[in-house]
Enzyme design. Structure first.
Site: not given
Ligand code: NAP
Length: 283
Positions: A91, A193, A197, A283
């Site tokens: 975590d 957020y 970021k 853009w």
């Molecule tokens: N999806 C998008 O459109 C998008 C866009 C821009 C940036 N991002 C970035 O890409 C990354 C992954 O995003 P995602 O869409 O795959 O999100 P996601 O499906 O919610 O996955 C994020 C993972 O982070 C883990 N997590 C949550 N709290 C945590 C903590 N305190 N310590 C360690 N791990 C933790 C959780 O895993 P567990 O429950 O197994 O611990 C969760 O599966 C993030 O950094 C997000 O900000 C995503």
């Protein structure tokens, strides 16, 4: 000497190896012999990137806050190290868990060469309702990324090896969001957020220059819109209209970028933010 060993020695000299043949593209992207740790490995994008690292030949340390879930994810990964990937509970909002998780990764996998700081604890509140504690807790994701990256840096220095850190940023660390996209559907993309970021992208630059002499590269990978299966359809439709490619990213579209940054294919790249966003920020 196999090519994985040879490229590592090339990195150890700090000089391009002029005497031997230049590596092939296949060799540059090959992660054989490397251990890659990825946090949040069972998430929407984390799982796809964990698959990519494994398919490129790395032994993967998959983390989750739930150690049992981390082990199941690791057991599902393929590649040449299938069956040898490891799962670790971590975590990143808890400094003791970061230390324990990193120590466990080193104990189980022998070493860690690559870290992908991907996990993210979300926040529901936008700028209209967020309180100070919620805002600070969101920023603590950045503290966790830093503390874990520093563990990898110190580990690399101790073993006199090169290492490589990838931090997950976002297009929202570079640009503001369109308020009307969220209106009437859900809270707008949270102010905390955006602060988080943006901070991750800039932390990347500072760590890259601070750690370059130790042969630790640091880069940021910033996804654009990659909505998961739970995202409201109306929100996805509005986001699509804002994208030059007129579509959302599919999770597998980060696989090439993460292997590029994790491998010797990017050996002269550090301190950069690679946006994989379908042109959103162009853009
Ligand atoms: N999806 C998008 O459109 C998008 C866009 C821009 C940036 N991002 C970035 O890409 C990354 C992954 O995003 P995602 O869409 O795959 O999100 P996601 O499906 O919610 O996955 C994020 C993972 O982070 C883990 N997590 C949550 N709290 C945590 C903590 N305190 N310590 C360690 N791990 C933790 C959780 O895993 P567990 O429950 O197994 O611990 C969760 O599966 C993030 O950094 C997000 O900000 C995503």
């Amino acid at each position: 000497m196999n090519h994985a060993t040879r490229t590592r020695i090339d990195l150890m000299t700090d000089q391009p190896n002029q005497s031997s043949a230049a590596p092939t593209v296949g060799q540059l992207f090959d992660l054989s012999g490397r251990v890659a740790m990825i946090t949040g490995a069972r998430g929407h994008l984390g799982r796809s990137m964990a698959d990519a690292l494994a398919e490129a030949g790395a032994r993967v340390v998959a983390t989750s806050r739930d150690a049992e879930a981390a082990r199941s994810t690791a057991a599902e990964l393929g590649g040449a190290e299938a069956g040898r990937h490891v799962g670790v509970g971590l975590d990143h909002l808890d400094p003791a868990s970061i230390d324990d998780g990193f120590d466990t990764a080193v104990r189980l996998a022998g070493a860690v060469d690559i870290l992908v700081n991907n996990g993210h604890q979300p926040i529901g509140a936008d700028w209209t309702t967020v309180d100070g504690d919620q805002f600070q807790r969101q920023l603590a994701n950045l503290t966790g990324y830093f503390l874990l990256a520093r563990r990898l840096h110190d580990h690399a220095v101790d073993r006199q090896a090169a290492a490589n850190v990838i931090l997950l940023g976002s297009m929202y660390g570079v640009v503001g969001s369109y308020p009307e996209v969220y209106q009437g559907i859900c809270a707008a993309s949270p102010a905390a957020y955006h602060a988080l970021k943006g901070g991750i992208i800039h932390l990347t630059r500072h760590l890259a220059v601070s750690w370059a002499a130790d042969r630790v590269r640091v880069n940021c990978l910033s996804p654009g819109p990659f909505p998961g299966p739970q995202a409201p359809a109306e929100l996805v439709a509005r986001l699509r209209e804002k994208s030059p490619l007129r579509r959302m990213g599919a999770a597998h579209e980060l696989k090439g970028a993460v292997v590029f940054l994790a491998s010797d294919a990017s050996s002269y790249v550090t301190g950069q933010n690679l946006l994989v966003d379908g042109g959103w920020t162009a853009w």
